[in-house]
Write an enzyme that holds these catalytic residues in place. Structure first.
Site, PDB file in Angstrom:
ATOM      1  CD  GLU A  65      -5.663 -11.033  -1.603  1.00  0.00           C
ATOM      2  OE1 GLU A  65      -6.113 -11.259  -0.476  1.00  0.00           O
ATOM      3  OE2 GLU A  65      -6.246 -11.539  -2.649  1.00  0.00           O
ATOM      4  NE  ARG A 122      -9.388  -7.909  10.512  1.00  0.00           N
ATOM      5  CZ  ARG A 122      -8.620  -8.173   9.670  1.00  0.00           C
ATOM      6  NH1 ARG A 122      -7.778  -9.306   9.635  1.00  0.00           N
ATOM      7  NH2 ARG A 122      -8.633  -7.580   8.221  1.00  0.00           N
ATOM      8  CE  LYS A 177      -6.292  -5.860   1.870  1.00  0.00           C
ATOM      9  NZ  LYS A 177      -5.126  -6.592   1.311  1.00  0.00           N
TER      10      LYS A 177
HETATM   11  P1  ATP Z   1      -8.902  -7.127   4.653  1.00  0.00           P
HETATM   12  O1  ATP Z   1      -9.709  -7.807   5.393  1.00  0.00           O
HETATM   13  O2  ATP Z   1      -8.511  -5.571   5.071  1.00  0.00           O
HETATM   14  O3  ATP Z   1      -8.505  -7.348   3.048  1.00  0.00           O
HETATM   15  P2  ATP Z   1      -6.637  -8.687   5.143  1.00  0.00           P
HETATM   16  O4  ATP Z   1      -5.967  -9.235   6.475  1.00  0.00           O
HETATM   17  O5  ATP Z   1      -7.037  -9.716   4.245  1.00  0.00           O
HETATM   18  O6  ATP Z   1      -7.259  -7.226   5.281  1.00  0.00           O
HETATM   19  P3  ATP Z   1      -3.687  -8.623   3.967  1.00  0.00           P
HETATM   20  O7  ATP Z   1      -3.493  -7.754   2.711  1.00  0.00           O
HETATM   21  O8  ATP Z   1      -4.018 -10.149   3.619  1.00  0.00           O
HETATM   22  O9  ATP Z   1      -5.292  -8.019   4.534  1.00  0.00           O
HETATM   23  O10 ATP Z   1      -3.084  -8.242   5.102  1.00  0.00           O
HETATM   24  C1  ATP Z   1      -1.656  -8.242   5.381  1.00  0.00           C
HETATM   25  C2  ATP Z   1      -1.472  -8.017   7.017  1.00  0.00           C
HETATM   26  O11 ATP Z   1      -1.937  -7.356   7.558  1.00  0.00           O
HETATM   27  C3  ATP Z   1      -1.783  -9.584   7.540  1.00  0.00           C
HETATM   28  O12 ATP Z   1      -0.488 -10.014   8.128  1.00  0.00           O
HETATM   29  C4  ATP Z   1      -2.960  -9.344   8.198  1.00  0.00           C
HETATM   30  O13 ATP Z   1      -3.026 -10.026   9.489  1.00  0.00           O
HETATM   31  C5  ATP Z   1      -2.571  -7.794   8.561  1.00  0.00           C
HETATM   32  N1  ATP Z   1      -3.973  -7.128   9.076  1.00  0.00           N
HETATM   33  C6  ATP Z   1      -4.931  -6.666   8.034  1.00  0.00           C
HETATM   34  N2  ATP Z   1      -5.756  -6.116   8.550  1.00  0.00           N
HETATM   35  C7  ATP Z   1      -5.433  -5.954   9.975  1.00  0.00           C
HETATM   36  C8  ATP Z   1      -6.030  -5.332  11.345  1.00  0.00           C
HETATM   37  N3  ATP Z   1      -7.088  -4.673  10.996  1.00  0.00           N
HETATM   38  N4  ATP Z   1      -5.547  -5.166  12.286  1.00  0.00           N
HETATM   39  C9  ATP Z   1      -4.090  -5.571  12.380  1.00  0.00           C
HETATM   40  N5  ATP Z   1      -3.542  -6.303  11.207  1.00  0.00           N
HETATM   41  C10 ATP Z   1      -4.176  -6.256  10.042  1.00  0.00           C
HETATM   42 MG    MG Z   2      -6.591 -11.053   2.906  1.00  0.00          MG
END
Ligand code: ATP
Ligand code: MG
Length: 563
Positions: A36, A264, A274
């Site tokens: 995102e 994760r 983020k």
């Molecule tokens: P955040 O909580 O930091 O916003 P998010 O999962 O909302 O993380 P996205 O931009 O939606 O962030 O993530 C893109 C991809 O990265 C998704 O497939 C997500 O599952 C993966 N991802 C995000 N954070 C992690 C993590 N800590 N470990 C492994 N994969 C991750």
């Molecule tokens: Mg997200």
């Protein structure tokens, strides 16, 4: 150079893919990385990138980059560009152009109309608050909305009018008609469209209704022909909804995607969210998303981490469904191990003590050259000139040494790295009794040879004062003083702000002397300063006239004994 051994192996997703290929379910592997664009990518994303792009690489398949841009409030172009740059820097290339969930808004709308026509979706007038109340709990079933049994005609009419902007924000939603009594709360008539009048970075003001994540994600995967849709475990309970959506729309492509979940990554003494990283930036605790202390990919890049080091780390943390909380020493260990091989050496003196070589004689005292890397002669050598005055590290001298000390003491001897053995003849002090300089003699018989009749064990680094050039050096330490800064509770039992645990000493800046070659380095040049650690010329602030080095990581693990 990338090779197939550089990626996590023997994990359950590889087994699934192997079976899918062997059994003929798929003949091609097509993954996607779906960030995102609401912030910069962090170390957790690096794990996901290495998994998704790594699988495409291993199986000669493809990986799409897809911006999951269904929340226009928080998303913008700066993040899109930063994400693209980070993925490329990590060494990966996506298939074709980047995709955007927003590219599919028209199709998503058509599928929604189709679901309404099939009696599988309805327009609801409940407020967000009421929807929550009607949803029930983990132990109690939900209640049907009073609007659930609207006719197909009425639903179609209302949904069209939602789209054309007749209703205020939040006043209506489109919901799937699944089962308000389902044991899985995600299946209790999930909302798939809401009314939000916000400008979208891609579609501008075309839409005032926006589709929700789960609905969008499943259909985007199917449109792109994604075979294996990999996400983190918090989406496990969303999988039945993902499947429901694909079971109830006409198939957008010949491929039926499947979702698989892995755990994760969390990094101790750091933060992988983020939203919280954004807070560090907006509240000014760091200089930006790419501050070298940030666990963002751009921050780690500026710190001097290498793409190869990060990929090695991703391989080591592996892929599984069990908890993946990792110590910083694992990350630094991988980075250090890779730099050990790839980084040329140079000498820097961070805390200089002047040494006068009393018997230095330009006609007799010789220069030596030094290799850039002890194990890589192909990296070449450079001259290390000696002169009358040199700098050594102040803490390589002690008047009152601890037991086992092998460096310089009054009257003692030490070898200058790549050069002669010297002996400390005199300690020069200022009025306050502080050591300000040493006078030492050179043993001219010791160049490339052992001294006669005695052992000199210590070797210290040094620089010729006449030749050394000044530089700025930034020393980084952990950003937080707590292993889990976002999980500390106060006396009242509530979480304390994670910003309470910022380390006030996470960066110190100091002057230093370095070899003249620093004046010809471009930004992002990585070197080992002998005996001190790995350093990189700063991506933004370094210029050949005014070198700026960031400490990437020390030579030894300093995390273990800090616990
Ligand atoms: P955040 O909580 O930091 O916003 P998010 O999962 O909302 O993380 P996205 O931009 O939606 O962030 O993530 C893109 C991809 O990265 C998704 O497939 C997500 O599952 C993966 N991802 C995000 N954070 C992690 C993590 N800590 N470990 C492994 N994969 C991750
Ligand atoms: Mg997200």
């Amino acid at each position: 150079m990338m090779n197939k051994e550089q990626f996590a192996d023997n994990h359950f997703i590889r087994n699934i893919i192997d079976e899918d290929l062997a059994g003929g379910k798929h003949s091609f592997v097509h993954t996607r990385f779906p960030p995102e664009p609401n912030g910069y990518l962090h170390i957790g994303h690096a794990k996901s990138i290495c998994l998704n792009f790594g699988l495409a690489y291993i199986y000669d398949g493809q990986c799409n980059l897809r911006f999951d841009d269904t929340n226009p409030e928080k998303e913008n172009e700066e993040y899109v560009r930063a994400i693209e740059e980070d993925v490329r820097w990590l060494g990966f290339q996506w298939a074709g152009q980047p995709h955007y969930a927003s590219d599919y808004f028209d199709k998503l709308f058509e599928y929604a109309v189709g679901l309404i026509k099939d009696g599988k979706a309805y327009v609801d007038d409940l407020t967000a608050e009421e929807i929550r109340e009607y949803r029930g709990t983990l132990t109690e079933p939900g209640k049907n909305s009073p609007y659930r049994e609207r006719s197909i005609e009425e639903n179609l009419d209302l949904f069209m009018r939602m789209k054309s902007g007749e209703f205020p924000d939040g006043s209506k939603t489109l919901r799937l008609k699944i089962d308000m009594a389902s044991g899985n709360i995600n299946l209790r008539d999930p909302v798939i469209y809401r009314i939000r009048r916000v400008h979208h970075h891609n579609t501008g003001d075309k839409w005032c209704i926006y589709p929700m994540y789960d609905y969008t994600h499943a259909i985007s995967d199917a449109i792109e022909g994604i075979t294996h849709s990999l996400c983190t475990l918090e989406f496990e309970a969303h999988r039945p909804l993902y499947d429901w959506v694909l079971d109830n729309i006409p198939a957008p492509s010949a491929v039926r995607p499947r979702q698989y979940e892995f755990s994760r990554l969390e990094l101790l003494y750091s933060i992988t969210s983020k939203r919280k990283l954004n807070q560090l930036v907006t509240e000014g605790h760091v200089s930006g998303w790419d501050d070298p202390r940030m666990p963002t990919i751009s921050g780690m890049r500026r710190r001097g981490y290498t793409p190869e080091g990060l990929r090695l780390f991703a391989k080591r943390v592996g892929i599984s469904k069990s908890e993946n909380t990792v110590d910083m020493s694992v990350l630094e260990g991988a980075v250090r191990e890779e730099l050990e091989e790839s980084a040329p050496r140079m000498i820097a003196v961070l805390n200089p003590l002047k040494v006068e070589l009393v018997n230095y004689d330009a006609a007799v005292s010789q220069n030596r050259s030094a290799p850039y890397h002890p194990n890589h002669p192909e990296m070449g050598e450079r001259e290390l000139p000696l002169s009358k005055t040199i700098y050594i590290e102040a803490d390589d001298f002690s008047e009152d040494p601890p037991k086992g000390w092998q460096r310089l003491v009054p009257g003692g001897e030490v070898r200058l790295r790549y050069s002669y053995v010297i002996k400390c003849e005199e300690v020069v002090k200022n009025a306050a009794g502080r050591v300000v300089a040493l006078k030492c003699s050179i043993d001219h018989e010791t160049l490339g040879k052992k001294p006669e009749g005695r052992k000199v064990k210590g070797v210290i680094h040094w620089l010729s004062a006449e030749h050394a050039v000044p530089a700025t050096v930034r020393l980084y330490d952990r950003l937080f003083t707590e292993a889990r800064p976002d999980a500390v509770r106060g006396e009242d039992g509530n979480y304390l702000p994670f910003t309470d645990f910022l380390n006030p000493d996470s960066m110190t800046e100091t002057g230093a002397w370095v070899e003249p070659l620093a004046n010809s380095l471009p930004p992002e040049s990585r070197y080992q300063f002998e005996r001190l650690g790995y350093f990189v010329t700063d991506r933004y602030d370094h210029t050949p006239d005014a070198p700026v080095f960031n400490r990437t990581v020390g030579l030894k693990d300093t995390w273990q004994n800090k616990e």
